[in-house]
Design an enzyme around this catalytic site. Structure first.
Site, mmCIF file in Angstrom:
data_model
loop_
_atom_site.group_PDB
_atom_site.id
_atom_site.type_symbol
_atom_site.label_atom_id
_atom_site.label_comp_id
_atom_site.label_asym_id
_atom_site.label_seq_id
_atom_site.Cartn_x
_atom_site.Cartn_y
_atom_site.Cartn_z
ATOM 1 N N TYR A 138 62.241 25.382 71.266
ATOM 2 C CA TYR A 138 62.206 24.932 69.869
ATOM 3 C C TYR A 138 62.868 25.941 68.927
ATOM 4 O O TYR A 138 63.137 25.631 67.763
ATOM 5 C CB TYR A 138 60.766 24.634 69.405
ATOM 6 C CG TYR A 138 60.032 23.626 70.273
ATOM 7 C CD1 TYR A 138 60.731 22.763 71.121
ATOM 8 C CD2 TYR A 138 58.645 23.534 70.268
ATOM 9 C CE1 TYR A 138 60.064 21.861 71.934
ATOM 10 C CE2 TYR A 138 57.969 22.621 71.074
ATOM 11 C CZ TYR A 138 58.698 21.793 71.913
ATOM 12 O OH TYR A 138 58.033 20.897 72.722
ATOM 13 N N ASP A 195 51.087 23.868 69.688
ATOM 14 C CA ASP A 195 51.989 23.651 70.818
ATOM 15 C C ASP A 195 53.403 24.077 70.458
ATOM 16 O O ASP A 195 54.010 23.511 69.531
ATOM 17 C CB ASP A 195 52.008 22.164 71.214
ATOM 18 C CG ASP A 195 52.911 21.943 72.415
ATOM 19 O OD1 ASP A 195 52.464 22.252 73.542
ATOM 20 O OD2 ASP A 195 54.074 21.515 72.235
ATOM 21 N N LYS A 215 56.342 27.208 76.435
ATOM 22 C CA LYS A 215 56.941 26.586 77.628
ATOM 23 C C LYS A 215 58.194 27.357 78.032
ATOM 24 O O LYS A 215 58.820 28.016 77.187
ATOM 25 C CB LYS A 215 57.344 25.124 77.337
ATOM 26 C CG LYS A 215 56.262 24.317 76.645
ATOM 27 C CD LYS A 215 56.637 22.871 76.403
ATOM 28 C CE LYS A 215 55.600 22.191 75.517
ATOM 29 N NZ LYS A 215 55.824 22.364 74.076
ATOM 30 N N HIS A 273 58.697 23.558 81.442
ATOM 31 C CA HIS A 273 59.047 22.513 80.474
ATOM 32 C C HIS A 273 59.571 21.246 81.167
ATOM 33 O O HIS A 273 59.250 20.124 80.757
ATOM 34 C CB HIS A 273 60.090 23.065 79.490
ATOM 35 C CG HIS A 273 60.043 22.446 78.132
ATOM 36 N ND1 HIS A 273 60.275 23.136 76.973
ATOM 37 C CD2 HIS A 273 59.797 21.168 77.745
ATOM 38 C CE1 HIS A 273 60.167 22.324 75.933
ATOM 39 N NE2 HIS A 273 59.879 21.118 76.382
HETATM 40 P P1 NAP Z 1 55.272 12.942 67.121
HETATM 41 O O1 NAP Z 1 54.281 14.006 66.892
HETATM 42 O O2 NAP Z 1 54.818 11.666 67.736
HETATM 43 O O3 NAP Z 1 55.982 12.547 65.764
HETATM 44 C C1 NAP Z 1 56.533 13.497 64.908
HETATM 45 C C2 NAP Z 1 57.289 12.777 63.805
HETATM 46 O O4 NAP Z 1 56.410 11.929 63.092
HETATM 47 C C3 NAP Z 1 57.887 13.734 62.821
HETATM 48 O O5 NAP Z 1 59.113 13.174 62.407
HETATM 49 C C4 NAP Z 1 56.876 13.733 61.658
HETATM 50 O O6 NAP Z 1 57.567 13.999 60.461
HETATM 51 C C5 NAP Z 1 56.368 12.307 61.699
HETATM 52 N N1 NAP Z 1 54.957 12.185 61.298
HETATM 53 C C6 NAP Z 1 53.907 12.954 61.652
HETATM 54 N N2 NAP Z 1 52.778 12.514 61.090
HETATM 55 C C7 NAP Z 1 53.096 11.428 60.357
HETATM 56 C C8 NAP Z 1 52.366 10.542 59.533
HETATM 57 N N3 NAP Z 1 51.049 10.701 59.344
HETATM 58 N N4 NAP Z 1 53.027 9.528 58.937
HETATM 59 C C9 NAP Z 1 54.354 9.367 59.110
HETATM 60 N N5 NAP Z 1 55.121 10.190 59.874
HETATM 61 C C10 NAP Z 1 54.499 11.204 60.500
HETATM 62 O O7 NAP Z 1 56.518 13.433 68.004
HETATM 63 P P2 NAP Z 1 57.041 14.775 68.642
HETATM 64 O O8 NAP Z 1 57.210 15.850 67.642
HETATM 65 O O9 NAP Z 1 58.196 14.372 69.464
HETATM 66 O O10 NAP Z 1 55.873 15.199 69.654
HETATM 67 C C11 NAP Z 1 54.787 16.001 69.251
HETATM 68 C C12 NAP Z 1 54.903 17.387 69.845
HETATM 69 O O11 NAP Z 1 54.899 17.321 71.262
HETATM 70 C C13 NAP Z 1 56.211 18.133 69.544
HETATM 71 O O12 NAP Z 1 56.283 18.618 68.227
HETATM 72 C C14 NAP Z 1 56.182 19.189 70.608
HETATM 73 O O13 NAP Z 1 55.301 20.240 70.250
HETATM 74 C C15 NAP Z 1 55.664 18.396 71.800
HETATM 75 N N6 NAP Z 1 56.740 17.817 72.632
HETATM 76 C C16 NAP Z 1 56.834 18.221 73.918
HETATM 77 C C17 NAP Z 1 57.831 17.728 74.745
HETATM 78 C C18 NAP Z 1 57.933 18.190 76.144
HETATM 79 O O14 NAP Z 1 58.969 17.953 76.786
HETATM 80 N N7 NAP Z 1 56.923 18.843 76.667
HETATM 81 C C19 NAP Z 1 58.743 16.779 74.252
HETATM 82 C C20 NAP Z 1 58.601 16.354 72.949
HETATM 83 C C21 NAP Z 1 57.593 16.863 72.154
HETATM 84 P P3 NAP Z 1 57.126 15.171 59.432
HETATM 85 O O15 NAP Z 1 57.144 16.485 60.168
HETATM 86 O O16 NAP Z 1 58.157 15.069 58.367
HETATM 87 O O17 NAP Z 1 55.744 14.782 58.954
#
Ligand code: NAP
Length: 294
Positions: A38, A33, A66, A97
């Site tokens: 980004y 994704d 997006k 987005h």
């Molecule tokens: P997330 O995946 O819930 O959390 C990511 C965070 O958690 C990072 O800081 C990561 O750090 C840490 N992490 C991951 N696995 C872990 C584990 N096993 N133990 C401890 N910490 C862990 O949050 P997100 O990145 O906000 O959301 C996921 C994806 O959704 C994004 O990357 C993006 O592709 C997409 N997104 C889309 C939108 C939208 O508006 N459509 C908005 C937000 C996000 P490390 O990298 O250091 O492991």
């Protein structure tokens, strides 16, 4: 769309290519994704290139990008930019987005503000015209599917009133502290697949240290992160946890089959914690029409 994907937001330079390569080649993840916003799609593309060199086939993986609000009236230009950076001639899915437009200006090209500190929204944004541009890139074959992100029920109702192509997906913040049951049910009724972003809820203790999650983790001999990821997959949704730590990319893929009882307990956790939205960016306030937001 493979249910488990790798998120790539906030992946620092020098990290995301390795994470993408590792996910595809070593872990067997088949869904990446990304987004124009980004600003790392070139590096994601390097990871894809290495994966292809290692024998992964383009047709076996699913790539999402997006279009950011500053490009609401330049959808093809944005997609072309993403395709060039990714090194691809099509993506599998491109998403709107956010359901509004912004006018890029000199103070920021992605989150532009006016002199008084308010956000520079584009009053000419037209949800239908924006979607027509998505339908056009879909017709041209530059993407295999089109969808939306951060669309509430009112936004979807408006879009669907004129859409010729129903969005295949709505990508939204979703975790047990923000289960959005009404929106999920609405999307299911329209055949729109939900993809969950921020599935770990910023590792909020009310979720990860709750008795409910602890008990389910113990029952399945796993941890709270896997429980959060598995909740979506066992409920028929897609989920895209982000990590640039190779060991976490791998461990996050060790999903477990949750049973009806586990799912119901997670579905109802919000009743004790209250609703927690972690990604309510001020730039979107007033434009998204989520009850708990604007
Ligand atoms: P997330 O995946 O819930 O959390 C990511 C965070 O958690 C990072 O800081 C990561 O750090 C840490 N992490 C991951 N696995 C872990 C584990 N096993 N133990 C401890 N910490 C862990 O949050 P997100 O990145 O906000 O959301 C996921 C994806 O959704 C994004 O990357 C993006 O592709 C997409 N997104 C889309 C939108 C939208 O508006 N459509 C908005 C937000 C996000 P490390 O990298 O250091 O492991």
């Amino acid at each position: 769309m493979p249910a488990l994907g790798l998120g790539t937001w906030k992946a620092d330079p020098g990290q995301v290519a390795a994470a993408v390569e590792h996910a595809l080649v070593k872990v067997g993840i088949r869904h990446i994704d990304g987004a124009y916003y980004y600003e790392n799609e070139k590096e994601v593309g390097q990871g894809l290139k290495r994966a292809f060199e290692a024998g992964i086939k383009r047709e076996d993986i699913f790539i999402t990008t997006k279009v950011w609000p500053t490009h609401h009236n330049r959808v093809e230009e944005s997609l072309d930019h993403s395709l060039k950076d990714l090194g691809l001639d099509y993506v599998d899915l491109v998403l709107v987005h956010w359901p509004f437009g912004m006018i890029p200006n000199k103070n920021h090209h992605l989150i532009p503000q006016n002199d008084d500190g308010t956000y520079n929204h584009d009053p000419s944004f037209d949800i239908h015209e924006n979607w027509r541009q998505f339908e056009a890139v879909y017709a041209k074959g530059k993407t295999k599917a089109i969808g939306v992100s951060n669309y509430s029920i009112p936004s979807l109702e408006k879009l669907l009133s004129q859409a010729k192509v129903v969005p295949v997906c709505n990508q939204i913040e979703l975790h047990p502290l923000l289960p959005q049951h009404d929106l999920v049910k609405y999307c299911e009724s329209k055949g729109i697949v939900i993809t969950a972003w921020s599935p770990l809820a910023l590792l909020d203790k009310r979720l990860h240290e709750s008795d409910v999650v602890k008990a389910i983790s113990k029952k399945h001999n796993t941890n709270s992160v896997i429980v959060c990821i598995s909740w979506h997959i066992s409920s028929g949704r897609a989920v895209i946890p982000k990590s640039v730590k190779l060991e976490r990319v791998e461990s996050n893929a060790q999903v477990v089959d949750l049973d009806k009882e586990d799912i119901a307990a997670l579905d109802n956790l919000w009743k004790t914690t209250g609703i927690v939205r972690t990604g309510a960016g001020a730039f979107a306030s007033g434009y998204v029409h989520f009850e708990d937001w604007d």
